[in-house]
Scaffold this motif. Structure first.
Motif, short mmCIF file in Angstrom:
data_model
loop_
_atom_site.label_atom_id
_atom_site.label_comp_id
_atom_site.label_asym_id
_atom_site.label_seq_id
_atom_site.Cartn_x
_atom_site.Cartn_y
_atom_site.Cartn_z
N ARG A 164 13.46 -15.61 16.32
CA ARG A 164 13.49 -17.05 16.12
C ARG A 164 12.24 -17.64 16.75
O ARG A 164 11.70 -17.09 17.71
N PRO A 165 11.73 -18.74 16.22
CA PRO A 165 10.52 -19.35 16.79
C PRO A 165 10.76 -19.80 18.22
O PRO A 165 11.87 -20.14 18.60
N LEU A 166 9.71 -19.76 19.02
CA LEU A 166 9.81 -20.31 20.36
C LEU A 166 10.09 -21.80 20.26
O LEU A 166 9.63 -22.48 19.34
N LEU A 167 10.83 -22.33 21.22
CA LEU A 167 11.22 -23.73 21.18
C LEU A 167 10.01 -24.65 21.07
O LEU A 167 10.01 -25.61 20.31
N ARG A 168 8.96 -24.35 21.83
CA ARG A 168 7.78 -25.22 21.79
C ARG A 168 7.14 -25.21 20.40
O ARG A 168 6.58 -26.21 19.96
N ASP A 169 7.23 -24.05 19.71
CA ASP A 169 6.68 -23.98 18.36
C ASP A 169 7.50 -24.82 17.38
O ASP A 169 6.95 -25.45 16.48
N GLU A 170 8.82 -24.80 17.57
CA GLU A 170 9.69 -25.62 16.72
C GLU A 170 9.39 -27.11 16.94
O GLU A 170 9.33 -27.88 15.98
N VAL A 171 9.23 -27.49 18.20
CA VAL A 171 8.95 -28.89 18.51
C VAL A 171 7.59 -29.29 17.93
O VAL A 171 7.44 -30.37 17.33
N TYR A 172 6.60 -28.41 18.08
CA TYR A 172 5.28 -28.67 17.51
C TYR A 172 5.39 -28.88 16.00
O TYR A 172 4.82 -29.84 15.45
N ALA A 173 6.12 -28.00 15.31
CA ALA A 173 6.23 -28.10 13.86
C ALA A 173 6.93 -29.39 13.44
O ALA A 173 6.51 -30.04 12.48
N ARG A 174 7.97 -29.78 14.17
CA ARG A 174 8.69 -31.02 13.83
C ARG A 174 7.80 -32.24 14.00
O ARG A 174 7.76 -33.14 13.16
N LEU A 175 7.07 -32.29 15.12
CA LEU A 175 6.19 -33.43 15.37
C LEU A 175 5.01 -33.44 14.40
O LEU A 175 4.61 -34.49 13.89
N ARG A 176 4.45 -32.26 14.14
CA ARG A 176 3.35 -32.16 13.17
C ARG A 176 3.78 -32.68 11.82
O ARG A 176 3.07 -33.49 11.19
N ASP A 177 4.94 -32.24 11.34
CA ASP A 177 5.41 -32.67 10.03
C ASP A 177 5.71 -34.17 10.00
O ASP A 177 5.48 -34.84 8.99
#
Length: 227
Positions: free
Chosen positions: A11-24
């Motif tokens: 599963r993606p690291l939490l910080r990567d998930e947060v980055y992707a959500r904010l980026r999108d």
């Protein structure tokens, strides 16, 4: 203690998930240019602690999507010509490398994937759906990235391409986005013909042609498509 032998579910690291959500959220306009970003509010919105939000904001700043403003903390960076030009010169060069390395390895299935993605892209353009156009465009260009297998190219594109996606989304909502369908068709034809140099040039020009909405599109003299 030693590292456990069993493999945990990926599963993606939490910080990567947060980055992707904010980026999108920045790319699709949910978070508007110049909007102030408070880590506590973002953490509450995403249901996470403030630490991964702060880490994601630092990465977004490196990508040119947010910036620090004295007295206002962090804000969404405006979409301007300089940021687009800076990012597109790098991204265009990387897509050129990807296509150069991919063309000799492409199979009939790879070409069919490109054609299917471009058909979906054209359909999204006709229906006026910029979100679907973005997805189809990413699927189209992902073929060469998958085939070339160059992790360094992927990493560089992933870092700088979001800036271009902001401009792309606005462009795909206009008639200018229809020009991309023809470029995609030409790129597929050159790949199918095994014309590595020609395909690489078209891939690069596809990204260099992107402009900030409201400014005229230009073709740089030294990167014009081969007739």
């Amino acid at each position: 203690m030693p590292v456990p032998a069993e493999t945990l579910p990926h599963r993606p690291l939490l910080r990567d998930e947060v980055y992707a959500r904010l980026r999108d959220a920045i790319v699709d306009g949910t978070l508007a240019p110049d909007e102030q970003l408070r880590d506590a509010e973002l953490a509450a919105w995403l249901g996470v602690s403030r630490t991964p939000v702060r880490e994601a904001l630092l990465e977004l700043a490196r990508a040119g999507l947010v910036r620090a403003v004295p007295g206002r903390s962090t804000v969404v960076a405006p979409l301007d010509e300089t940021s687009v030009r800076d990012a597109q010169s790098v991204v265009a060069a990387m897509h050129r490398v990807a296509v150069e390395q991919a063309v000799p390895r492409m199979t009939a299935d790879d070409l069919d994937r490109m054609r299917a993605a471009n058909a979906a892209f054209a359909a999204a353009q006709r229906s006026g759906d910029p979100d679907a156009a973005m997805v189809a465009d990413e699927e189209f260009h992902a073929v060469a990235l998958d085939v070339c297998g160059n992790a360094a190219v992927r990493d560089v594109i992933a870092r700088y391409e979001p800036v271009l996606h902001r401009a792309e989304r606005l462009r795909f909502a206009s008639h200018e986005g229809r020009d991309s369908v023809a470029r995609h068709d030409r790129l597929v034809a050159l790949c199918a013909a095994g014309d590595t140099a020609g395909a690489a040039a078209v891939a690069e020009q596809t990204w260099l042609s992107l402009t900030v909405p409201g400014r005229p599109e230009t073709v740089r003299p030294d990167t014009e498509e081969t007739p």
